[in-house]
Scaffold this active site. Structure first.
Site, PDB file in Angstrom:
ATOM      1  N   ARG A  40      12.079  18.752 -18.891  1.00 33.42           N
ATOM      2  CA  ARG A  40      11.946  20.479 -18.576  1.00 33.42           C
ATOM      3  C   ARG A  40      12.045  21.294 -19.523  1.00 33.42           C
ATOM      4  NH1 ARG A  40      13.769  16.622 -15.373  1.00 33.42           N
ATOM      5  NH2 ARG A  40      11.844  15.682 -13.774  1.00 33.42           N
ATOM      6  N   HIS A 123      19.470   4.720 -16.759  1.00 39.88           N
ATOM      7  CA  HIS A 123      17.962   5.107 -17.047  1.00 39.88           C
ATOM      8  C   HIS A 123      17.725   3.441 -17.947  1.00 39.88           C
ATOM      9  CE1 HIS A 123      17.211   8.928 -14.865  1.00 39.88           C
ATOM     10  NE2 HIS A 123      17.126   7.657 -14.106  1.00 39.88           N
ATOM     11  N   ASN A 212      24.891  23.786 -19.827  1.00 36.49           N
ATOM     12  CA  ASN A 212      23.451  23.525 -20.021  1.00 36.49           C
ATOM     13  C   ASN A 212      23.017  24.517 -20.605  1.00 36.49           C
ATOM     14  OD1 ASN A 212      21.608  21.502 -18.875  1.00 36.49           O
ATOM     15  ND2 ASN A 212      20.791  22.851 -18.639  1.00 36.49           N
TER      16      ASN A 212
HETATM   17  P1  NAD Z   1      15.278  17.481 -18.063  1.00 35.25           P
HETATM   18  O1  NAD Z   1      14.626  17.094 -19.112  1.00 35.25           O
HETATM   19  O2  NAD Z   1      15.618  17.261 -16.695  1.00 35.25           O
HETATM   20  O3  NAD Z   1      17.067  18.228 -18.462  1.00 35.25           O
HETATM   21  C1  NAD Z   1      17.469  18.825 -19.507  1.00 35.25           C
HETATM   22  C2  NAD Z   1      18.395  20.273 -19.635  1.00 35.25           C
HETATM   23  O4  NAD Z   1      19.155  19.682 -20.300  1.00 35.25           O
HETATM   24  C3  NAD Z   1      17.356  21.050 -19.130  1.00 35.25           C
HETATM   25  O5  NAD Z   1      18.350  21.819 -18.402  1.00 35.25           O
HETATM   26  C4  NAD Z   1      17.941  21.907 -20.673  1.00 35.25           C
HETATM   27  O6  NAD Z   1      17.419  23.126 -20.038  1.00 35.25           O
HETATM   28  C5  NAD Z   1      19.140  21.469 -21.028  1.00 35.25           C
HETATM   29  N1  NAD Z   1      19.063  21.796 -22.364  1.00 35.25           N
HETATM   30  C6  NAD Z   1      18.338  20.962 -23.121  1.00 35.25           C
HETATM   31  N2  NAD Z   1      18.655  21.095 -24.004  1.00 35.25           N
HETATM   32  C7  NAD Z   1      20.359  21.423 -24.640  1.00 35.25           C
HETATM   33  C8  NAD Z   1      21.215  21.177 -25.197  1.00 35.25           C
HETATM   34  N3  NAD Z   1      20.709  21.906 -26.757  1.00 35.25           N
HETATM   35  N4  NAD Z   1      22.172  21.412 -24.542  1.00 35.25           N
HETATM   36  C9  NAD Z   1      21.512  21.719 -23.432  1.00 35.25           C
HETATM   37  N5  NAD Z   1      21.407  21.560 -22.667  1.00 35.25           N
HETATM   38  C10 NAD Z   1      20.271  21.265 -22.899  1.00 35.25           C
HETATM   39  O7  NAD Z   1      16.338  16.190 -18.325  1.00 35.25           O
HETATM   40  P2  NAD Z   1      18.040  15.083 -17.458  1.00 35.25           P
HETATM   41  O8  NAD Z   1      18.112  15.776 -16.281  1.00 35.25           O
HETATM   42  O9  NAD Z   1      17.818  14.286 -18.126  1.00 35.25           O
HETATM   43  O10 NAD Z   1      16.646  13.822 -16.871  1.00 35.25           O
HETATM   44  C11 NAD Z   1      14.924  13.545 -17.459  1.00 35.25           C
HETATM   45  C12 NAD Z   1      14.959  12.377 -17.237  1.00 35.25           C
HETATM   46  O11 NAD Z   1      14.652  11.747 -18.354  1.00 35.25           O
HETATM   47  C13 NAD Z   1      16.453  11.493 -17.790  1.00 35.25           C
HETATM   48  O12 NAD Z   1      15.862  10.522 -16.304  1.00 35.25           O
HETATM   49  C14 NAD Z   1      16.283  10.217 -18.917  1.00 35.25           C
HETATM   50  O13 NAD Z   1      16.302   8.778 -18.386  1.00 35.25           O
HETATM   51  C15 NAD Z   1      14.645  10.990 -19.598  1.00 35.25           C
HETATM   52  N6  NAD Z   1      14.730  11.478 -21.725  1.00 35.25           N
HETATM   53  C16 NAD Z   1      15.637  10.260 -21.827  1.00 35.25           C
HETATM   54  C17 NAD Z   1      15.662  11.392 -22.911  1.00 35.25           C
HETATM   55  C18 NAD Z   1      16.562  10.523 -24.369  1.00 35.25           C
HETATM   56  O14 NAD Z   1      17.289   9.415 -23.917  1.00 35.25           O
HETATM   57  N7  NAD Z   1      17.258  11.083 -24.916  1.00 35.25           N
HETATM   58  C19 NAD Z   1      14.676  12.657 -22.922  1.00 35.25           C
HETATM   59  C20 NAD Z   1      14.108  12.992 -22.521  1.00 35.25           C
HETATM   60  C21 NAD Z   1      13.807  11.867 -20.867  1.00 35.25           C
END
Ligand code: NAD
Length: 240
Positions: A40, A123, A212
């Protein structure tokens, strides 16, 4: 009401020290400092497409090529990335008995790689693979080579929970039990927009903390705005 960041860090330190059962709850923002994009943030888009329209059952069935390209790129990116310092800190906290478990929405396996033992990956995992039709397991190479299932000829997919799929019930049940036992929940790097896991933190009767990059959730006892890795390092320094 807490005024400045030092006060907040000190408060969190005290809460961690005084809690008998602390649970960490992470999302994609926990891994962005390792170079893994979230969904996001503004750079979370993939080829201009909302990842939620690719990481879903519909894409797997009706647009396999797009689905495949999306996950191939994520898998190859993951191969070049490593858990950052914040992950090591959470692993140390578990070893020292400061935290009881980690519940994660992430599929990258970084908590396990960093050494956390009690991890609930709600997930699934992007590191293991199966046939999308019969469930026969497959290797990463099979997926990257776009092989068909050796058993039924179906397309291959990673073991992630796609948008539109149910969560693994046993992992979800255990995660809920952890949250219900918790005296402190620290939520890190998630927009809390993905249902149903976004309802989990509120099931704790204990204190709730939100770390966050942007704070848009007001229902927490304490929030710390900033990068996950940097904040964890700052809290860790206070604890030492
Ligand atoms: P999201 O993308 O909806 O939200 C991520 C949040 O993290 C945002 O609010 C953003 O502002 C914040 N953020 C970004 N960088 C940051 C940092 N360095 N420190 C603190 N905050 C930070 O992600 P979500 O809520 O986890 O939901 C997305 C879905 O996608 C999940 O279900 C997940 O399974 C999947 N996903 C997983 C991965 C992974 O495994 N690394 C990566 C992308 C998405």
């Amino acid at each position: 009401m807490f005024i400045n960041k030092d006060n907040k860090l000190n408060t969190l330190k005290k809460w961690i020290e005084n809690s008998n059962y602390t649970v960490i709850f992470t999302g994609a923002g926990m891994s962005t400092e390792s170079g893994i994009p979230d969904f996001r943030s503004k750079d979370g888009l993939w080829k201009g497409i909302d990842p939620m329209r690719v990481a879903c059952v519909d894409a797997l069935i009706t647009n396999y090529n797009l689905f495949y390209e999306f996950y191939k790129q994520r898998i190859e990116n993951l191969e070049k990335s490593n858990p950052h310092k914040g992950y090591d800190i959470l692993s140390n906290w578990e070893r020292k008995g400061l935290i009881s478990s980690v519940i994660t929405q992430n599929v990258d396996g970084f908590h396990q790689r960093a050494g956390n033992k009690r991890v609930y990956p709600l997930h699934g995992s992007i590191n293991t693979f199966r046939c999308s039709r019969c469930g026969q397991s497959a290797s990463k190479d099979n997926f990257i080579n776009k092989d068909s299932c050796i058993k039924c000829g179906g397309t291959l997919r990673p073991d992630v929970v796609l948008f539109g799929e149910a969560l693994p019930q046993d992992i979800l049940n255990n995660a809920i039990k952890e949250i219900q036992k918790s005296e402190l929940v620290i939520v890190i790097g998630t927009s809390l927009m993905v249902y149903p896991v976004n309802s989990l933190p509120s099931m704790s009767k204990g204190k709730k903390v939100y770390i966050n990059k942007e704070i848009y959730q007001q229902s927490f006892d304490l929030d710390l705005e900033g990068k996950a890795g940097e904040i964890l390092e700052a809290v860790n320094q206070q604890l030492n």
